[in-house]
Design an enzyme around this catalytic site. Structure first.
Site, PDB file in Angstrom:
ATOM      1  N   HIS A 159      42.594  45.207  29.715  1.00 26.13           N
ATOM      2  CA  HIS A 159      41.465  44.548  30.389  1.00 26.13           C
ATOM      3  C   HIS A 159      40.500  45.432  30.682  1.00 26.13           C
ATOM      4  CE1 HIS A 159      44.300  41.068  30.754  1.00 26.13           C
ATOM      5  NE2 HIS A 159      43.131  40.221  31.043  1.00 26.13           N
ATOM      6  N   LYS A 163      39.494  45.256  36.709  1.00 20.47           N
ATOM      7  CA  LYS A 163      40.669  44.551  37.112  1.00 20.47           C
ATOM      8  C   LYS A 163      41.432  45.254  38.015  1.00 20.47           C
ATOM      9  CE  LYS A 163      44.193  41.720  34.971  1.00 20.47           C
ATOM     10  NZ  LYS A 163      43.775  40.493  36.026  1.00 20.47           N
TER      11      LYS A 163
HETATM   12  P1  NAD Z   1      35.629  39.157  40.918  1.00 14.23           P
HETATM   13  O1  NAD Z   1      35.944  40.192  41.932  1.00 14.23           O
HETATM   14  O2  NAD Z   1      34.370  39.111  40.013  1.00 14.23           O
HETATM   15  O3  NAD Z   1      35.549  37.623  41.810  1.00 14.23           O
HETATM   16  C1  NAD Z   1      36.004  37.330  42.972  1.00 14.23           C
HETATM   17  C2  NAD Z   1      35.302  36.766  43.757  1.00 14.23           C
HETATM   18  O4  NAD Z   1      35.973  36.118  44.835  1.00 14.23           O
HETATM   19  C3  NAD Z   1      34.395  37.831  44.435  1.00 14.23           C
HETATM   20  O5  NAD Z   1      32.972  37.347  44.360  1.00 14.23           O
HETATM   21  C4  NAD Z   1      34.853  37.723  45.757  1.00 14.23           C
HETATM   22  O6  NAD Z   1      33.777  37.937  46.697  1.00 14.23           O
HETATM   23  C5  NAD Z   1      35.144  36.103  46.074  1.00 14.23           C
HETATM   24  N1  NAD Z   1      36.119  36.196  47.233  1.00 14.23           N
HETATM   25  C6  NAD Z   1      37.215  36.882  47.762  1.00 14.23           C
HETATM   26  N2  NAD Z   1      37.696  36.512  48.789  1.00 14.23           N
HETATM   27  C7  NAD Z   1      36.985  35.569  49.248  1.00 14.23           C
HETATM   28  C8  NAD Z   1      36.983  34.376  50.346  1.00 14.23           C
HETATM   29  N3  NAD Z   1      37.973  34.444  51.513  1.00 14.23           N
HETATM   30  N4  NAD Z   1      36.202  33.453  50.202  1.00 14.23           N
HETATM   31  C9  NAD Z   1      35.220  33.392  49.179  1.00 14.23           C
HETATM   32  N5  NAD Z   1      34.860  34.100  48.101  1.00 14.23           N
HETATM   33  C10 NAD Z   1      35.942  35.156  48.091  1.00 14.23           C
HETATM   34  O7  NAD Z   1      36.716  39.093  40.067  1.00 14.23           O
HETATM   35  P2  NAD Z   1      37.008  37.941  38.581  1.00 14.23           P
HETATM   36  O8  NAD Z   1      37.120  38.817  37.512  1.00 14.23           O
HETATM   37  O9  NAD Z   1      36.121  36.554  38.835  1.00 14.23           O
HETATM   38  O10 NAD Z   1      38.478  37.331  38.897  1.00 14.23           O
HETATM   39  C11 NAD Z   1      39.048  36.922  40.128  1.00 14.23           C
HETATM   40  C12 NAD Z   1      40.499  36.429  39.814  1.00 14.23           C
HETATM   41  O11 NAD Z   1      40.646  35.552  38.716  1.00 14.23           O
HETATM   42  C13 NAD Z   1      41.439  37.593  39.585  1.00 14.23           C
HETATM   43  O12 NAD Z   1      42.707  37.667  40.185  1.00 14.23           O
HETATM   44  C14 NAD Z   1      41.648  37.628  37.881  1.00 14.23           C
HETATM   45  O13 NAD Z   1      42.817  38.360  37.563  1.00 14.23           O
HETATM   46  C15 NAD Z   1      41.613  36.200  37.646  1.00 14.23           C
HETATM   47  N6  NAD Z   1      41.293  35.651  36.417  1.00 14.23           N
HETATM   48  C16 NAD Z   1      42.083  34.800  35.896  1.00 14.23           C
HETATM   49  C17 NAD Z   1      41.784  34.054  34.694  1.00 14.23           C
HETATM   50  C18 NAD Z   1      42.939  32.844  34.301  1.00 14.23           C
HETATM   51  O14 NAD Z   1      42.372  32.193  33.404  1.00 14.23           O
HETATM   52  N7  NAD Z   1      43.946  32.624  35.037  1.00 14.23           N
HETATM   53  C19 NAD Z   1      40.870  34.766  34.063  1.00 14.23           C
HETATM   54  C20 NAD Z   1      39.845  35.454  34.462  1.00 14.23           C
HETATM   55  C21 NAD Z   1      40.213  36.105  35.885  1.00 14.23           C
END
Ligand code: NAD
Length: 272
Positions: A159, A163
């Protein structure tokens, strides 16, 4: 705007996945964005969530009032952090909403707490919302069952450099599938790291290797290593919009379902 459209809140709306979700919702005729939530103190508060996501302005500003935004919604899509997902899980239960969770890195304890909220919410959680990965998991389960414990299983993932958790949620999902095929629990059979004089590979172990670098969206390979031959099953994610498409599909599927815990296998018809 027809009222029959499902009203969705995106939490973490300024994040990488949050923006992809706002885009995916804007492209669906069956969905409408009800609100876009970010954490207190985010520099993105007040910005138009459509513009931030690279689509037309939608007059839905990024805001930090999750509870106020959840009121009147049908569902929430949540790709944030484990601690935030537990808070949103409780709120989704309070309002009886669909709660689609893509957040990874949740501990066993976190998952038990999240699942308890599903007595009042419709919870769909997956470490990966792509069709290809969920099909891969079904194939891994089948291969692990057919090949038996003499074939060593190693799961490798790569990744992007930003991450924060390892192994990836998808690698763990694939590990669970391999363990299910062997009819063993993954806990107690996984090897998460190797360094120094490790001794020989424990028989029946499911090994994980995590690589981090650049802008890689998500590569996963499951290796079945036998004596004199090797089988490799691989998935490559080329664009994070595929996770958003799967999450949106899950939300539509879950709309109107009874409270409980559902998986992508239910949604994609991959059970059994
Ligand atoms: P990122 O850091 O770009 O986005 C996360 C967002 O959540 C940030 O903007 C952060 O400010 C916000 N956030 C955190 N706490 C918050 C709160 N209490 N209230 C509101 N907003 C809040 O990360 P990302 O790359 O978008 O990934 C997010 C999550 O999704 C990670 O855990 C990642 O591993 C997961 N993910 C899962 C899949 C899947 O298919 N399941 C795919 C991609 C990413």
């Amino acid at each position: 705007m027809p009222s029959s459209r499902m009203k969705l809140v995106v939490v973490g709306a300024a994040g990488r996945m949050g923006r992809a979700l706002v885009r995916a919702i804007s492209e669906s005729p069956s969905l409408v964005l009800h609100g876009a939530v970010e954490r207190e103190g985010s520099p993105m508060l007040g910005q138009d969530s459509g513009v931030l996501a690279g689509v037309s302005p939608n007059s839905i500003p990024i805001n930090a009032d999750a509870r106020g935004t959840f009121a009147g919604a049908d569902g929430v899509i949540d790709f944030t952090s484990p601690a935030s997902t537990l808070i949103f899980g409780e709120m989704a239960a309070e309002f009886g909403l669909v709660h689609i969770v893509g957040t990874t890195g949740m501990s066993e304890g976190d998952l038990r707490k999240l699942e308890a909220f599903a007595s009042r919410s419709v919870l769909v959680r997956s470490g990966n919302f792509s069709f290809g990965v969920n099909l891969l998991a079904a194939l891994v389960r089948r291969a692990a069952a057919s090949l038996g414990p003499d074939w060593d299983i190693e799961i490798s993932e790569m990744h992007h450099r930003l991450k924060v958790d390892a192994p990836s949620g998808t690698a763990l999902l694939l590990g669970e599938a391999a363990a299910a095929g062997r009819e063993i629990p993954l806990t107690g059979h996984s090897v998460r790291s190797r360094d120094g004089h490790t001794g020989v590979r424990p028989q029946g172990a499911i090994g994980f290797q995590s690589l981090r670098g650049g802008s890689v969206i998500g590569d996963h390979t499951v290796i079945f290593a036998g004596s004199g031959e090797r089988l490799e099953l691989r998935h490559v994610a080329e664009d994070r919009s595929l996770f958003a498409t799967g999450a949106v599909k899950a939300a539509l599927w879950a709309h109107g379902k009874a409270p409980g815990i559902y998986t992508m296998d239910d949604i994609l018809g991959l059970k059994g």
